[in-house]
Motif scaffolding. Sequence first.
Motif, PDB file in Angstrom:
ATOM      1  N   UNK A 136      10.562  20.491  -9.660  1.00 24.85           N
ATOM      2  CA  UNK A 136       9.789  19.317  -9.263  1.00 24.85           C
ATOM      3  C   UNK A 136      10.260  18.800  -7.901  1.00 24.85           C
ATOM      4  N   UNK A 137       9.872  19.503  -6.842  1.00 28.00           N
ATOM      5  CA  UNK A 137      10.400  19.193  -5.504  1.00 28.00           C
ATOM      6  C   UNK A 137      10.068  17.779  -5.056  1.00 28.00           C
ATOM      7  N   UNK A 138       8.927  17.280  -5.502  1.00 29.71           N
ATOM      8  CA  UNK A 138       8.451  15.991  -4.987  1.00 29.71           C
ATOM      9  C   UNK A 138       9.417  14.843  -5.311  1.00 29.71           C
ATOM     10  N   UNK A 139      10.094  14.912  -6.460  1.00 27.74           N
ATOM     11  CA  UNK A 139      10.985  13.802  -6.827  1.00 27.74           C
ATOM     12  C   UNK A 139      12.252  13.768  -5.963  1.00 27.74           C
ATOM     13  N   UNK A 140      12.535  14.868  -5.307  1.00 28.36           N
ATOM     14  CA  UNK A 140      13.697  14.903  -4.412  1.00 28.36           C
ATOM     15  C   UNK A 140      13.294  14.605  -2.977  1.00 28.36           C
ATOM     16  N   UNK A 141      12.001  14.468  -2.780  1.00 29.68           N
ATOM     17  CA  UNK A 141      11.496  14.359  -1.413  1.00 29.68           C
ATOM     18  C   UNK A 141      10.856  13.011  -1.093  1.00 29.68           C
ATOM     19  N   UNK A 142      10.122  12.446  -2.055  1.00 28.98           N
ATOM     20  CA  UNK A 142       9.354  11.228  -1.772  1.00 28.98           C
ATOM     21  C   UNK A 142      10.213   9.990  -2.010  1.00 28.98           C
ATOM     22  N   UNK A 143      10.380   9.200  -0.965  1.00 27.80           N
ATOM     23  CA  UNK A 143      11.107   7.935  -1.091  1.00 27.80           C
ATOM     24  C   UNK A 143      10.073   6.818  -1.240  1.00 27.80           C
ATOM     25  N   UNK A 144       9.987   6.243  -2.448  1.00 30.30           N
ATOM     26  CA  UNK A 144       9.113   5.080  -2.627  1.00 30.30           C
ATOM     27  C   UNK A 144       9.961   3.859  -2.303  1.00 30.30           C
ATOM     28  N   UNK A 145       9.600   3.116  -1.267  1.00 28.27           N
ATOM     29  CA  UNK A 145      10.433   1.997  -0.815  1.00 28.27           C
ATOM     30  C   UNK A 145      10.082   0.739  -1.616  1.00 28.27           C
ATOM     31  N   UNK A 146      10.336   0.828  -2.918  1.00 25.52           N
ATOM     32  CA  UNK A 146      10.016  -0.256  -3.839  1.00 25.52           C
ATOM     33  C   UNK A 146      10.795  -0.051  -5.129  1.00 25.52           C
ATOM     34  N   UNK A 199       3.027   5.999  -2.733  1.00 29.01           N
ATOM     35  CA  UNK A 199       4.185   6.822  -3.099  1.00 29.01           C
ATOM     36  C   UNK A 199       4.322   6.937  -4.603  1.00 29.01           C
ATOM     37  N   UNK A 200       4.071   5.828  -5.297  1.00 30.81           N
ATOM     38  CA  UNK A 200       4.165   5.824  -6.756  1.00 30.81           C
ATOM     39  C   UNK A 200       3.124   6.784  -7.347  1.00 30.81           C
ATOM     40  N   UNK A 201       1.904   6.743  -6.830  1.00 32.76           N
ATOM     41  CA  UNK A 201       0.850   7.640  -7.328  1.00 32.76           C
ATOM     42  C   UNK A 201       1.250   9.093  -7.118  1.00 32.76           C
ATOM     43  N   UNK A 202       1.875   9.351  -5.987  1.00 27.96           N
ATOM     44  CA  UNK A 202       2.313  10.713  -5.683  1.00 27.96           C
ATOM     45  C   UNK A 202       3.364  11.177  -6.696  1.00 27.96           C
ATOM     46  N   UNK A 203       4.330  10.322  -7.001  1.00 26.48           N
ATOM     47  CA  UNK A 203       5.368  10.683  -7.976  1.00 26.48           C
ATOM     48  C   UNK A 203       4.793  10.768  -9.384  1.00 26.48           C
ATOM     49  N   UNK A 233       0.828  -1.205   0.000  1.00 25.22           N
ATOM     50  CA  UNK A 233       0.000   0.000   0.000  1.00 25.22           C
ATOM     51  C   UNK A 233       0.868   1.262   0.000  1.00 25.22           C
ATOM     52  N   UNK A 234       1.946   1.222   0.795  1.00 20.15           N
ATOM     53  CA  UNK A 234       2.825   2.393   0.886  1.00 20.15           C
ATOM     54  C   UNK A 234       3.504   2.659  -0.466  1.00 20.15           C
TER      55      UNK A 234
END
Length: 521
Positions: free
Chosen positions: A396-406, A353-357, A348-349
């Motif tokens: 694109x700040x989100x790509x430097x911030x969101x860690x998708x653990x997958x 995270x993927x949807x966010x990116x 789920x996480x």
Amino acid sequence: MTASLLPNYIAGQWVTGQGAGTPLFDPVLGTELVRVDATGLDLPEAFRFAREQGGSALRALTYRERGALLTAVGKVLQANRDAYYEISTANCGTVKNDTAVDVDGGLFTLGHFARMGETLGDQRHLLDGEAARLGKDPLFQSQHVLVPTRGVALFINAFNFPSWGLWEKAAPALLSGVPVIVKPATATAWLTQRMVQDVVNAGILPSGALSIVCGSSAGLLDQLQPFDVVSFTGSADTAAVIRSHPAVVQRSVRVNIEADSVNSALLLPASSAEDAAATLELLAKEVAREMTVKSGQKCTAIRRVLVPEALYDAAASAISARLAKTTVGNPRNEGVRMGSLVSRAQKNAVDQGLAQLMAHTEVLHDGRSAALVGADSAVGCFAAPVLLGTREPDANAVVHDVEVFGPVATLMPYRDMPQALQLIRQGQGSLVASLYGSDAAALASAALELADSHGRVHVISPDVAALHTGHGNVMPQSLHGGPGRAGGGEELGGARALGFYHRRSALQASTAVLTQTTPVT
Ligand code: NAP
């Protein structure tokens, strides 16, 4: 493998929790495997026993003797290796190669510290630097020494390395003479519990040297006393809870934190088309490997890929071509290259995270439409490799911030080196960055530019292509940890790893007295 409640080992006894327990699942088949529970454990006694019995027995030994204990522990683990592979497949959903990273990586690290015991020899403390005279007369000097802390090392570990995460911490602690209490992450606690059980049952370590609490962390931090140390691996949110715990704040308990990290890989500009092609291939190979090893559930995995603008499309194609070969499915199937995530919660996480990116990027490769091999996507917790891209990484700040653990990474172009380094620094401190290029001077300069914001900088030029240890592989000789967002912790790094488990003190005395403190190796 019948579902049973795994016992905890505290105060020299196996103790089963008094609750019904939390189930651990097979993330591929969805079946319940075992349960863990820590309800009703006498934690004050567990910590007292470890400190008093385990600590004093370990401190009575020399580094060489403690190193020999680690060697014996390694032999026991080696003898039971097949069982660990089975447990990892069942509880972590890993293919054999990924199990090896955890199980054999743990054994390798243990062996490194066992050998260090031999080098440190027949002493019980370490000198820290040279003696320094304190006045004009050289008779009165200051000598710093390191002595084992008289407390417990509490390890609160993450779900992704139930074996390596235990031994990379326990080996330096035990070698230092400090008893260990480990609390593995619940989702994958079985492997850690089984390894501790095998070592305890072999009767190698002094009573109280190694304890395990499986299940809830409730009450563990309340037990901490001033000379204890805590080593935590996990999310930044939990790290903040631990850092602000009254025992840590009021009793000055030392804490080491390994947390999230948005690691990068950087392809440097090349001086010829031939060089560009060769170094791009090195980068593509490593990025695809990092995205898919352990299904991307590695704190050190590459999350951001930076390439010169002119090579953005070529990099997208090269990485995608490799990802397309990744078969995903049941790890028991020989044809499968990548297994599952460890749990439904992780699935789920990752999806979230993927949807966010994806809301801020283009999709360059999407493995989600490929069929699973020997597995059911409705039952198993699978993620497929997805390569994303953004052509405007500054904005694109989100790509430097969101860690998708997958198995997810984002490709981005850069104009020049100052911009590339600035983009990498937007990760706010990472565990590792890797650099790919063939100009030694440019690589060295970039490595030093990034060293302050990274625990490790991994530099790959064609001459070491066949030799290097891998972007994400944590070697015991090198530092593991990173500043800022990565938690600010430091683990491993050869003998540096022992520092956390020792206290430093300055002995100010005559040279005759100081000579007596000089250990014989
Ligand atoms: P997490 O929720 O923070 O859990 C980590 C550990 O903390 C688990 O053992 C967990 O126990 C325990 N815990 C949870 N709440 C606690 C509390 N209030 N007090 C004390 N302990 C508590 O982390 P996660 O989401 O499982 O792990 C994934 C994260 O770890 C990723 O973000 C990744 O970046 C990071 N990670 C970092 C490294 C590194 O070396 N830097 C390595 C691996 C992973 P339960 O399992 O029982 O909840």
